[in-house]
Design a protein around this motif. Structure first.
Motif, PDB file in Angstrom:
ATOM      1  N   LEU A  96       1.824 -48.702 -33.917  1.00  0.00           N
ATOM      2  CA  LEU A  96       2.471 -49.024 -32.657  1.00  0.00           C
ATOM      3  C   LEU A  96       3.954 -49.440 -33.015  1.00  0.00           C
ATOM      4  O   LEU A  96       4.985 -49.594 -32.340  1.00  0.00           O
ATOM      5  CB  LEU A  96       1.940 -50.007 -31.638  1.00  0.00           C
ATOM      6  CG  LEU A  96       0.806 -49.558 -31.068  1.00  0.00           C
ATOM      7  CD1 LEU A  96       0.222 -50.376 -30.004  1.00  0.00           C
ATOM      8  CD2 LEU A  96       0.615 -48.081 -30.652  1.00  0.00           C
ATOM      9  N   LYS A  97       3.958 -49.812 -34.295  1.00  0.00           N
ATOM     10  CA  LYS A  97       5.130 -50.707 -34.884  1.00  0.00           C
ATOM     11  C   LYS A  97       6.288 -49.588 -35.086  1.00  0.00           C
ATOM     12  O   LYS A  97       7.523 -50.204 -35.000  1.00  0.00           O
ATOM     13  CB  LYS A  97       4.894 -51.558 -36.102  1.00  0.00           C
ATOM     14  CG  LYS A  97       4.253 -52.678 -35.467  1.00  0.00           C
ATOM     15  CD  LYS A  97       4.132 -53.867 -36.804  1.00  0.00           C
ATOM     16  CE  LYS A  97       3.865 -55.002 -36.365  1.00  0.00           C
ATOM     17  NZ  LYS A  97       3.634 -55.870 -37.706  1.00  0.00           N
ATOM     18  N   GLY A  98       6.163 -48.280 -35.321  1.00  0.00           N
ATOM     19  CA  GLY A  98       7.143 -47.491 -35.966  1.00  0.00           C
ATOM     20  C   GLY A  98       7.930 -46.774 -34.851  1.00  0.00           C
ATOM     21  O   GLY A  98       8.871 -46.008 -35.219  1.00  0.00           O
ATOM     22  N   THR A  99       7.443 -46.930 -33.704  1.00  0.00           N
ATOM     23  CA  THR A  99       8.229 -45.837 -32.786  1.00  0.00           C
ATOM     24  C   THR A  99       8.395 -46.778 -31.293  1.00  0.00           C
ATOM     25  O   THR A  99       7.530 -47.557 -31.209  1.00  0.00           O
ATOM     26  CB  THR A  99       7.333 -44.573 -32.255  1.00  0.00           C
ATOM     27  OG1 THR A  99       5.939 -44.821 -32.287  1.00  0.00           O
ATOM     28  CG2 THR A  99       7.496 -43.437 -33.591  1.00  0.00           C
ATOM     29  N   PRO A 126       7.986 -46.752 -27.623  1.00  0.00           N
ATOM     30  CA  PRO A 126       7.228 -46.116 -26.590  1.00  0.00           C
ATOM     31  C   PRO A 126       7.685 -45.554 -25.405  1.00  0.00           C
ATOM     32  O   PRO A 126       7.334 -44.426 -25.001  1.00  0.00           O
ATOM     33  CB  PRO A 126       6.096 -47.382 -26.318  1.00  0.00           C
ATOM     34  CG  PRO A 126       6.790 -48.659 -26.586  1.00  0.00           C
ATOM     35  CD  PRO A 126       7.647 -48.080 -27.706  1.00  0.00           C
ATOM     36  N   ARG A 134       1.167 -40.774 -33.643  1.00  0.00           N
ATOM     37  CA  ARG A 134       2.507 -41.788 -33.623  1.00  0.00           C
ATOM     38  C   ARG A 134       2.909 -42.362 -35.128  1.00  0.00           C
ATOM     39  O   ARG A 134       4.121 -42.289 -35.474  1.00  0.00           O
ATOM     40  CB  ARG A 134       2.340 -43.167 -32.780  1.00  0.00           C
ATOM     41  CG  ARG A 134       2.561 -43.005 -31.454  1.00  0.00           C
ATOM     42  CD  ARG A 134       2.239 -44.142 -30.415  1.00  0.00           C
ATOM     43  NE  ARG A 134       3.509 -45.152 -30.837  1.00  0.00           N
ATOM     44  CZ  ARG A 134       3.577 -46.124 -29.962  1.00  0.00           C
ATOM     45  NH1 ARG A 134       3.090 -46.427 -28.884  1.00  0.00           N
ATOM     46  NH2 ARG A 134       4.733 -46.874 -30.252  1.00  0.00           N
TER      47      ARG A 134
END
Lengths: 277, 320
Positions: A97-100, A102, A163
């Motif tokens: 979840l940290k790289g994009t 949402p 993701r």
């Protein structure tokens, strides 16, 4: 010295202590030295708290080293601001979840990644053009996940694996000088992890990216890339590549762990890491 | 209903709705996009109002609106500076600036608590001369707000706009990319507060006066509009969401107008808007809790059977 032999990353006598002068003082990096040749793909193993993430953060600039030199592609980046050096550093975290972002669409996320490519001020006011969209589509198609038909959808709707794959694509869309992978497949199910890992191997090989990858999987540590590093107590205690590495088995690596740690065998962290593996 | 909703009520609700919509768009940028609760909004609104009034009084209505925006930019920059460069929490930064602005606002108004512009020209008096009729105020407000809405939605789709949106959406990602969060927060707050200032400036010219307490509760009212808009329109493109915010602002003014018409005292309106905001924000949570309680009750009845089964089995085992 030929170009192939040039060092992409040089770290000299890098030290970092957290909470100095308090009871919580923690020496995360201790006089660490590391040289990485252009095109090297090194895996890093080590118990929790060995300093792997601190090493990455010293490279990305999430915090600055207390002492020592960090040099990337011949440039001293020791005190370069994080957002400046991020232009040439790709960084993937364990948490997909940290790289994009949402609530933004796939297309918008990719446009952000592409922003790194241009340094001109005008680019800030440019909008996503149809040529950009075509390029994004082509890149997404390489993932073979059907994402190229979902470019207008918010990234929050994708699965963790999708993701992470997208993050990988975004980190390498503009070829980085170094790619840092911090257990980037650890949070994915085995099948998806395999797919993301395969993708990683392909992209890194195709673009000849210099790469550092943290893993807790000893098998992976030996199979992937061309060099294996072992960290303990803020330092690199074992460094193997070439023929010697090819002959190594997982058991050898575990034994090495005990040998390299030397006197500190009573350290419960080592026992813990053995249990873990 | 016929006598409650008259044309003139609809008209004035729309006029105010459009003017206050600018503050709602400002909060859309700071609250919805940047994820920062900018509590300097109240003071900034009054600042825009006071600065515009002062410049308009000097005979430059158009310049007054731009001056109000510029004042808003300064206020936004200050809030951003406190939180990005001096390490003050964002809510606290807003409160500090808001408190300081009271003095600034009084000073701008020549150390008086109100100003009146009855004698001077404004964009509305010009519109009256050129357009005429009774709808000129609405036309001016609507044109300005729609123009601003389109410009902001275009801006939010540029690379810089995307960077600002990502800064609010996923700080972890932004930190690992090449986006300078300090710059993005600063730009975002400057743009937002420019709109708040413009809104205050327009209101000064619209009601031909300025009062030091004009901005009190503005942040709540704008939040109410924002939430009404976002609930009605939902997610979508930036243009759609901004249109929703403008719609929300008009609807809010409409509710207020109807309430006034039904003899609700004007003093109660702030309480009404507080309740609207509280209820609107709490609603999804309350819904969730109610669904969970229902599930718990249902499970309790069902599980009672299982528990009896288990107890029965154990009992039999013991007997045999």
């Amino acid at each position: 010295m030929t170009v192939e032999n040039q060092n992409m990353l040089i770290m000299k006598h890098v030290s970092k202590t957290f909470n100095p002068g308090t009871v919580n003082e923690k020496c995360a990096l201790m006089d660490l030295n590391l040289e990485l040749k252009a095109g090297d793909f090194a895996t890093i193993v080590g118990s929790n708290g060995a300093g792997k993430s601190t090493l990455f953060n010293a490279i990305t600039g999430a915090f600055f080293a207390d002492k020592g030199l960090v040099m990337l592609d011949g440039e001293d980046i020791t005190y370069e601001k994080e957002h400046v050096r991020s232009r040439v550093i790709g960084h993937l975290f364990q948490d997909p979840l940290k790289g994009t972002a949402p609530h933004m669409t796939i297309e918008e996320n990719m446009a952000l990644a592409f922003l790194r490519a241009s340094t001109s001020k005008n680019a800030y006011f440019s909008r996503i053009k149809s040529t950009d969209k075509k390029k994004f589509r082509e890149h997404l198609a390489l993932l073979d996940m059907g994402l190229e038909d979902r470019m207008k959808q918010p990234v929050g709707l994708l699965s963790g694996g999708q993701r992470q794959a997208l993050t990988l694509l975004m980190a390498t869309m503009v070829t980085p000088k170094i790619l840092l992978l911090d257990e980037h497949t650890a949070a994915l199910d085995p099948a998806t992890a395999g797919k993301v890992l395969g993708l990683t191997k392909r992209i890194v090989a195709e673009q000849k990216i210099t790469c550092l990858m943290v893993t807790h999987n000893m098998q992976q540590a030996l199979e992937l890339g061309n060099r294996t590093l072992m960290m303990d107590s803020g330092n690199i205690v074992f460094d193997v590549s070439g023929e010697e590495r090819n002959k190594m088995t997982v058991d050898d690596l575990l034994k090495q762990f005990a040998v390299s740690a030397g006197k500190k065998l009573d350290n419960d962290r080592i026992l813990f890491s053995k249990v873990q593996s | 209903m016929g006598n409650i909703i008259t044309l003139s009520i609809v008209q004035s609700a729309l006029e105010l709705g459009f003017i206050y919509a600018l503050v709602a768009i400002a909060l859309f940028i700071s609250f919805s996009i940047l994820n920062i609760a900018d509590l300097s909004t109240d003071g900034c609104f009054t600042l825009g109002c006071a600065v515009c009034a002062a410049v308009t009084l000097a005979g430059h209505p158009i310049l007054g609106l731009f001056a109000a925006m510029a004042a808003g930019v300064c206020s936004g920059f200050m809030t951003a500076f406190l939180q990005t460069k001096l390490g003050i929490q964002s809510i606290l930064a807003g409160i500090i600036v808001n408190t300081g602005l009271y003095t600034v606002n009084i000073a701008v108004m020549g150390f008086a608590s109100n100003m009146n512009l009855f004698q001077c020209e404004s964009v509305f008096t010009w519109a009256k001369e050129t357009i005429g009729g009774t709808w000129y105020k609405l036309i001016v407000a609507a044109v300005i707000v729609i123009l601003v809405g389109i410009i902001i939605s275009l801006f939010l789709n540029t690379r810089m706009g995307l960077s600002i949106r990502a800064t609010g959406d996923n700080p972890d990602m932004v930190r690992a990319s090449s986006i300078n969060t300090t710059v993005m927060i600063t730009i975002g707050l400057c743009v937002a507060n420019a709109l708040t200032g413009l809104s205050g400036g327009l209101l000064a010219q619209y009601q031909k006066s300025c009062d030091i307490n004009l901005g009190t509760g503005m942040v709540t009212i704008a939040l109410a509009s924002l939430i009404i808009g976002e609930t009605l329109i939902g997610k979508g493109s930036m243009l759609k969401r901004i249109a929703g915010v403008i719609l929300g602002s008009c609807l809010y003014r409409f509710i207020v107008a109807v309430a006034l018409r039904m003899n609700v005292p004007a003093e109660c309106l702030k309480l009404v808007s507080s309740i609207i905001v509280a209820v609107a924000i709490a609603l999804p949570y309350i819904k969730q809790q109610m669904a969970f309680n229902k599930q718990k009750r249902k499970a309790k009845a069902e599980n009672q059977l299982y528990i009896q089964e288990i107890l029965g089995e154990n009992g039999n085992g013991g007997n045999v």
